[in-house]
Write a protein that holds these residues in place. Structure first.
Motif, mmCIF file in Angstrom:
data_model
loop_
_atom_site.group_PDB
_atom_site.id
_atom_site.type_symbol
_atom_site.label_atom_id
_atom_site.label_comp_id
_atom_site.label_asym_id
_atom_site.label_seq_id
_atom_site.Cartn_x
_atom_site.Cartn_y
_atom_site.Cartn_z
ATOM 1 N N PRO A 219 -15.092 45.366 -13.636
ATOM 2 C CA PRO A 219 -15.058 45.669 -15.070
ATOM 3 C C PRO A 219 -13.924 44.929 -15.767
ATOM 4 O O PRO A 219 -12.837 44.753 -15.204
ATOM 5 C CB PRO A 219 -14.823 47.183 -15.102
ATOM 6 N N VAL A 220 -14.204 44.470 -16.971
ATOM 7 C CA VAL A 220 -13.208 43.756 -17.771
ATOM 8 C C VAL A 220 -13.159 44.386 -19.152
ATOM 9 O O VAL A 220 -14.197 44.562 -19.803
ATOM 10 C CB VAL A 220 -13.555 42.259 -17.887
ATOM 11 N N GLU A 221 -11.968 44.738 -19.584
ATOM 12 C CA GLU A 221 -11.780 45.240 -20.949
ATOM 13 C C GLU A 221 -11.584 44.058 -21.893
ATOM 14 O O GLU A 221 -10.771 43.175 -21.634
ATOM 15 C CB GLU A 221 -10.564 46.165 -21.028
ATOM 16 N N VAL A 222 -12.369 44.045 -22.965
ATOM 17 C CA VAL A 222 -12.255 42.994 -23.978
ATOM 18 C C VAL A 222 -11.538 43.603 -25.188
ATOM 19 O O VAL A 222 -12.130 44.349 -25.967
ATOM 20 C CB VAL A 222 -13.631 42.446 -24.376
ATOM 21 N N GLU A 223 -10.243 43.313 -25.291
ATOM 22 C CA GLU A 223 -9.440 43.817 -26.419
ATOM 23 C C GLU A 223 -9.443 42.771 -27.527
ATOM 24 O O GLU A 223 -9.227 41.584 -27.267
ATOM 25 C CB GLU A 223 -8.006 44.094 -25.973
ATOM 26 N N THR A 224 -9.676 43.224 -28.733
ATOM 27 C CA THR A 224 -9.725 42.328 -29.889
ATOM 28 C C THR A 224 -8.722 42.791 -30.937
ATOM 29 O O THR A 224 -8.709 43.975 -31.308
ATOM 30 C CB THR A 224 -11.129 42.303 -30.513
ATOM 31 N N HIS A 225 -7.903 41.855 -31.398
ATOM 32 C CA HIS A 225 -6.942 42.159 -32.468
ATOM 33 C C HIS A 225 -7.044 41.064 -33.521
ATOM 34 O O HIS A 225 -6.977 39.872 -33.212
ATOM 35 C CB HIS A 225 -5.520 42.221 -31.923
ATOM 36 N N ARG B 158 -22.347 50.257 -12.210
ATOM 37 C CA ARG B 158 -22.875 51.594 -11.934
ATOM 38 C C ARG B 158 -22.001 52.298 -10.900
ATOM 39 O O ARG B 158 -21.724 53.501 -11.021
ATOM 40 C CB ARG B 158 -24.319 51.487 -11.421
ATOM 41 N N GLU B 159 -21.583 51.564 -9.866
ATOM 42 C CA GLU B 159 -20.713 52.155 -8.854
ATOM 43 C C GLU B 159 -19.351 52.537 -9.424
ATOM 44 O O GLU B 159 -18.665 53.402 -8.858
ATOM 45 C CB GLU B 159 -20.545 51.178 -7.688
ATOM 46 N N GLN B 160 -18.962 51.916 -10.540
ATOM 47 C CA GLN B 160 -17.704 52.251 -11.204
ATOM 48 C C GLN B 160 -17.864 53.409 -12.175
ATOM 49 O O GLN B 160 -16.896 53.819 -12.814
ATOM 50 C CB GLN B 160 -17.186 51.024 -11.973
ATOM 51 N N GLY B 161 -19.093 53.928 -12.321
ATOM 52 C CA GLY B 161 -19.320 55.082 -13.184
ATOM 53 C C GLY B 161 -19.951 54.781 -14.517
ATOM 54 O O GLY B 161 -20.166 55.698 -15.320
ATOM 55 N N TYR B 162 -20.272 53.515 -14.796
ATOM 56 C CA TYR B 162 -20.905 53.150 -16.064
ATOM 57 C C TYR B 162 -22.423 53.326 -15.949
ATOM 58 O O TYR B 162 -23.020 53.000 -14.924
ATOM 59 C CB TYR B 162 -20.564 51.712 -16.450
ATOM 60 N N ARG B 163 -23.031 53.814 -17.031
ATOM 61 C CA ARG B 163 -24.462 54.110 -16.981
ATOM 62 C C ARG B 163 -25.258 53.465 -18.126
ATOM 63 O O ARG B 163 -26.476 53.521 -18.107
ATOM 64 C CB ARG B 163 -24.679 55.632 -17.025
ATOM 65 N N HIS B 164 -24.604 52.878 -19.113
ATOM 66 C CA HIS B 164 -25.295 52.336 -20.280
ATOM 67 C C HIS B 164 -24.979 50.845 -20.410
ATOM 68 O O HIS B 164 -23.812 50.436 -20.380
ATOM 69 C CB HIS B 164 -24.864 53.074 -21.550
ATOM 70 N N PHE B 165 -26.040 50.039 -20.582
ATOM 71 C CA PHE B 165 -25.883 48.588 -20.596
ATOM 72 C C PHE B 165 -26.723 47.974 -21.716
ATOM 73 O O PHE B 165 -27.896 48.309 -21.880
ATOM 74 C CB PHE B 165 -26.340 47.978 -19.258
ATOM 75 N N ILE B 166 -26.092 47.097 -22.502
ATOM 76 C CA ILE B 166 -26.807 46.217 -23.425
ATOM 77 C C ILE B 166 -26.813 44.832 -22.800
ATOM 78 O O ILE B 166 -25.752 44.296 -22.457
ATOM 79 C CB ILE B 166 -26.149 46.199 -24.809
ATOM 80 N N GLU C 114 -36.044 42.676 -16.179
ATOM 81 C CA GLU C 114 -36.873 42.903 -14.997
ATOM 82 C C GLU C 114 -36.028 42.996 -13.731
ATOM 83 O O GLU C 114 -36.263 43.844 -12.873
ATOM 84 C CB GLU C 114 -37.917 41.801 -14.851
ATOM 85 N N GLU C 115 -35.051 42.102 -13.588
ATOM 86 C CA GLU C 115 -34.261 42.120 -12.365
ATOM 87 C C GLU C 115 -33.353 43.347 -12.280
ATOM 88 O O GLU C 115 -33.030 43.800 -11.180
ATOM 89 C CB GLU C 115 -33.411 40.846 -12.257
ATOM 90 N N CYS C 116 -32.961 43.918 -13.425
ATOM 91 C CA CYS C 116 -32.058 45.077 -13.419
ATOM 92 C C CYS C 116 -32.805 46.409 -13.415
ATOM 93 O O CYS C 116 -32.202 47.449 -13.165
ATOM 94 C CB CYS C 116 -31.129 45.024 -14.628
ATOM 95 N N ALA C 117 -34.106 46.382 -13.703
ATOM 96 C CA ALA C 117 -34.877 47.619 -13.815
ATOM 97 C C ALA C 117 -34.854 48.477 -12.551
ATOM 98 O O ALA C 117 -34.860 49.709 -12.647
ATOM 99 C CB ALA C 117 -36.316 47.300 -14.216
ATOM 100 N N PRO C 118 -34.827 47.899 -11.320
ATOM 101 C CA PRO C 118 -34.847 48.748 -10.130
ATOM 102 C C PRO C 118 -33.580 49.564 -9.906
ATOM 103 O O PRO C 118 -33.580 50.458 -9.058
ATOM 104 C CB PRO C 118 -35.049 47.750 -8.980
ATOM 105 N N VAL C 119 -32.485 49.268 -10.630
ATOM 106 C CA VAL C 119 -31.250 50.021 -10.443
ATOM 107 C C VAL C 119 -31.446 51.430 -10.974
ATOM 108 O O VAL C 119 -31.828 51.629 -12.135
ATOM 109 C CB VAL C 119 -30.062 49.337 -11.150
ATOM 110 N N ARG C 120 -31.175 52.411 -10.151
ATOM 111 C CA ARG C 120 -31.436 53.792 -10.501
ATOM 112 C C ARG C 120 -30.300 54.377 -11.331
ATOM 113 O O ARG C 120 -29.146 53.962 -11.242
ATOM 114 C CB ARG C 120 -31.635 54.635 -9.231
#
Length: 508
Positions: A17-23, A129-137, A144-150
């Motif tokens: 995971p990478v945090e994108v900080e914008t100022h 997902r393993e880091q606890g994130y569940r929502h993706f844009i 199609e390639e990401c659809a099988p991830v539960r």
């Protein structure tokens, strides 16, 4: 004006995971990205600016600073474009909602604001997902390639404007669940084992190789059917499990070889040309990528005309053949890719191909034959479990109209043998006999005294190495599994020895 949101970068097949900080501050116009970005991320400044303007939004004129945290992690890839653009729009106040720390942005931007597909979307989603994130844009072409991830929510988008409308609650992007369910159903092939005429010994050896995950070396004159048989090995390999399918798809996703497909269902078959470099075989490059040994993971790596490969290429195969993985070390990073494959090597017995051919004469001298076969070193030769010689197919065999066994029939036997192995090694992280360690060989392969005596005589007769001795034990266990036998009998050992007794003729 400040915003903070989340994206992902890859290090090999591992996502971080990478945090994108914008100022955005007042002052002379300037756009700076810090936090160890590579060239593709630095170029995103121009892509983001053009995408925003062409999507109908003004680009801020102040001092824009983008920080990619953690600063100690090197970032690569164009998938950060979307997160940078959304971060700027958040800081400008164009997006009215507060940034969510549970939403991950993945996507490359075209100059007109379209979302372009990115390489490695699947391993990114799995890692986050393993880091606890569940929502993706993410881009629509990666759905199609990401659809099988539960247990994740995917919001596939085509354009930057869609995402802004979604975040502002004006027009919600519908969740994509996909219609692909992994059932393990039998896949279809456009070739079959029944098409191979004659060569019963070769077909039996390939069945043993498929059942136990053993490497096989085939030597014989041109036109004997070596390549034809090798091409049909995937048709008798055991059915892929969901975990194996995910592993293969992740590798192909990182290399950009999915072309919008979902999960890979067929076991890979890779056949690099003999002019291939060591980097293309093992992996690496300026931006390290998986090589042929990793693209063949859970499948087959076929080396046709093996002595024509450079000696450097052949020798670098030794580590992945033994360890089932390959490690690529660079000044700033070290990457490990999986490479558990079945390797088939086909070669002629000499440069002209007719040494030992009963129907043609060889024009090579003894020194030429030795020099040709000498390109394959003893340690590399030792890593092939099965060594088999084939002869030209006879006319009667070519014209025989009797039906031969189909791939589905052979695969059924292979699946039964693999099921026995999976039950035997349950909890040991081993899927076939080839993965047995010396300790586990002692535990799972018990020989009767008369069988041990037989093996002892063969060991001294053929001057087997310690590795060859171990290979024979593993082969014997596989042959016993194909016979639905719990015990390794003398017949099983004799067949295994037969697969290792060719060296004296050609390399002795």
């Amino acid at each position: 004006m400040y915003s903070n949101l989340t994206t992902c970068v890859l290090n090999g097949l591992d996502g971080h995971p990478v945090e994108v900080e914008t100022h955005i501050a007042t002052g002379l116009a300037n756009f700076t990205i810090v936090g160890l970005p590579d060239a593709s991320i630095k170029e995103s400044k121009d892509r983001v600016r053009s995408a925003m303007v062409n999507s109908g939004y003004k680009f801020p004129l102040g001092r824009i600073t983008i920080n990619l945290a953690p600063a100690t992690l090197k970032k690569e890839g164009s998938q950060l474009d979307l997160a940078i653009a959304i971060g700027i729009l958040h800081a400008m106040g164009v997006i009215l909602t507060e940034p969510s720390d549970k939403l991950v942005y993945i996507g490359e931007l075209a100059l007109d604001g379209r979302l372009m597909p990115v390489h490695g979307a699947l391993p990114m989603v799995i890692a986050m997902r393993e880091q606890g994130y569940r929502h993706f844009i993410l881009p629509e072409d990666n759905r199609e390639e990401c659809a099988p991830v539960r247990d994740v929510n995917l919001y596939p988008a085509k354009h930057l404007r869609e995402i802004i409308a979604h975040l502002n609650g004006e027009q919600i992007i519908p969740l994509y669940e996909g219609d692909e369910v992994f059932t393990g159903d039998e896949v279809e092939y456009d070739m079959d084992f029944s098409e191979i005429k004659g060569q019963d010994f070769l077909k039996r050896a390939l069945e043993v190789a498929a059942a136990g995950g053993h490497n096989i070396l085939i030597i014989g004159p041109p036109g004997a059917g070596k390549t034809m048989a090798a091409l049909r090995l995937p048709t008798i390999l055991p059915d892929m499990t969901f975990e194996e399918s995910i592993e293969c798809t992740k590798i192909y996703s990182v290399c950009g070889l999915l072309d919008g497909r979902g999960l890979i269902r067929k076991r890979p078959f890779r056949s690099p040309h003999h002019t291939a470099s060591a980097v293309s075989i093992i992996g690496g490059g300026r931006i390290p990528k998986p090589g042929e040994v990793s693209l063949a993971h859970n499948g087959v790596l076929f080396l046709d005309e093996m002595p024509e490969f450079s000696k450097q290429v052949l020798e670098v195969l030794r580590q992945p053949m033994e360890d089932g993985k390959v490690t690529i070390s660079r000044a700033l990073t070290s990457l490990t890719y999986p490479s558990k494959f079945t390797i088939i090597a086909a070669l002629n017995p000499c440069h002209c191909g007719n040494f030992g051919n009963p129907s043609a004469s060889c024009s090579c001298s003894q020194s030429q034959i030795q020099r040709y076969l000498g390109k394959i070193s003893g340690p590399l030769l030792d890593r092939f479990d099965i060594h088999i010689e084939v002869q030209p197919v006879k006319y009667q065999e070519l014209t025989d109209q009797a039906p031969a066994e189909s791939s589905s029939v052979i695969r059924a036997r292979v699946n039964r043998a693999r099921d026995r192995q999976l039950k035997r090694y349950e909890g040991l992280n081993i899927v076939n006999n080839d993965g047995l360690s010396p300790k586990l060989i002692k535990e799972h392969i018990k020989l009767k005294p008369e069988v041990e005596e037989l093996l002892s005589k063969a060991f001294h007769r053929y001057k087997f190495s310690a590795r060859s001795f171990t290979k024979i034990l593993k082969l014997s266990r596989t042959i016993a599994d194909l016979s639905d036998s719990d015990e390794v009998e003398a017949g099983h050992v004799l067949e295994a020895i037969r697969y290792r007794s060719l060296d004296e003729k050609y390399w002795g």
